[in-house]
Motif scaffolding. Sequence first.
Motif, PDB file in Angstrom:
ATOM      1  N   VAL A 151       0.837  -1.202   0.000  1.00 48.33           N
ATOM      2  CA  VAL A 151       0.000   0.000   0.000  1.00 48.33           C
ATOM      3  C   VAL A 151       0.870   1.250   0.000  1.00 48.33           C
ATOM      4  O   VAL A 151       0.568   2.224  -0.705  1.00 48.33           O
ATOM      5  CB  VAL A 151      -0.975  -0.014   1.199  1.00 48.33           C
TER       6      VAL A 151
ATOM      7  N   LEU B  83      -3.547  -2.009  -5.544  1.00 47.40           N
ATOM      8  CA  LEU B  83      -3.654  -1.275  -4.287  1.00 47.40           C
ATOM      9  C   LEU B  83      -4.925  -1.664  -3.544  1.00 47.40           C
ATOM     10  O   LEU B  83      -4.890  -1.931  -2.333  1.00 47.40           O
ATOM     11  CB  LEU B  83      -3.637   0.231  -4.558  1.00 47.40           C
TER      12      LEU B  83
ATOM     13  N   VAL C  25      -5.349  -3.592   0.060  1.00 49.45           N
ATOM     14  CA  VAL C  25      -6.142  -3.062   1.171  1.00 49.45           C
ATOM     15  C   VAL C  25      -7.115  -4.131   1.677  1.00 49.45           C
ATOM     16  O   VAL C  25      -7.267  -4.331   2.891  1.00 49.45           O
ATOM     17  CB  VAL C  25      -6.890  -1.782   0.743  1.00 49.45           C
TER      18      VAL C  25
ATOM     19  N   ARG D  43      -0.328   5.711  -8.954  1.00 47.88           N
ATOM     20  CA  ARG D  43      -1.789   5.699  -9.038  1.00 47.88           C
ATOM     21  C   ARG D  43      -2.310   6.028 -10.417  1.00 47.88           C
ATOM     22  O   ARG D  43      -3.506   5.996 -10.660  1.00 47.88           O
ATOM     23  CB  ARG D  43      -2.387   6.675  -8.031  1.00 47.88           C
TER      24      ARG D  43
ATOM     25  N   VAL E  90      -3.776   0.664  -9.355  1.00 43.37           N
ATOM     26  CA  VAL E  90      -4.889   0.988  -8.463  1.00 43.37           C
ATOM     27  C   VAL E  90      -5.617  -0.291  -8.058  1.00 43.37           C
ATOM     28  O   VAL E  90      -6.000  -0.471  -6.895  1.00 43.37           O
ATOM     29  CB  VAL E  90      -5.851   1.992  -9.139  1.00 43.37           C
TER      30      VAL E  90
ATOM     31  N   SER F 184       0.640   3.667  -3.306  1.00 48.17           N
ATOM     32  CA  SER F 184      -0.148   4.867  -3.051  1.00 48.17           C
ATOM     33  C   SER F 184       0.574   6.142  -3.489  1.00 48.17           C
ATOM     34  O   SER F 184      -0.003   7.226  -3.396  1.00 48.17           O
ATOM     35  CB  SER F 184      -0.507   4.955  -1.574  1.00 48.17           C
ATOM     36  N   HIS F 185       1.798   6.043  -3.978  1.00 45.42           N
ATOM     37  CA  HIS F 185       2.486   7.223  -4.500  1.00 45.42           C
ATOM     38  C   HIS F 185       1.750   7.745  -5.728  1.00 45.42           C
ATOM     39  O   HIS F 185       1.137   6.982  -6.480  1.00 45.42           O
ATOM     40  CB  HIS F 185       3.934   6.897  -4.848  1.00 45.42           C
ATOM     41  N   LYS F 186       1.850   9.045  -5.938  1.00 49.49           N
ATOM     42  CA  LYS F 186       1.088   9.702  -6.997  1.00 49.49           C
ATOM     43  C   LYS F 186       1.421   9.124  -8.377  1.00 49.49           C
ATOM     44  O   LYS F 186       0.528   8.934  -9.213  1.00 49.49           O
ATOM     45  CB  LYS F 186       1.361  11.207  -6.974  1.00 49.49           C
TER      46      LYS F 186
END
Length: 103
Positions: free
Chosen positions: A61, A79, A83, A70, A76, A65-67
């Motif tokens: 995660v 990710l 989660v 994504r 995504v 989750s780095h820009k």
Amino acid sequence: MTDELNCTQLTEPYPDPGTDEAGNSTVPWLITTLVRAYRPFHYYLLTSIVVAAFFANIFIVLVLSHKEMRKSGVNVTMLLIAVCDFGCAVSGMAQLFLRNYSE
């Protein structure tokens, strides 16, 4: 001819547990032997797998989750899977540790 059964399981059912026929069978003996050998290690193996999944999903995660990461739909999706798996790991840890403190 079409009324005959071709499956031997339906014509010769598996023996009832606790009878001499079941005691002489190889499959129940093999399963019982494997379970007895694995039982002492079950808690430790399961705990190590759940703890490893807990920390691995945290790292996944954090990375995804780095820009920059994504921007891809695949990332995504991974990710979101991490989660969800993190939630499973948390519930597994809760179950393992609460089992020790409950009757």
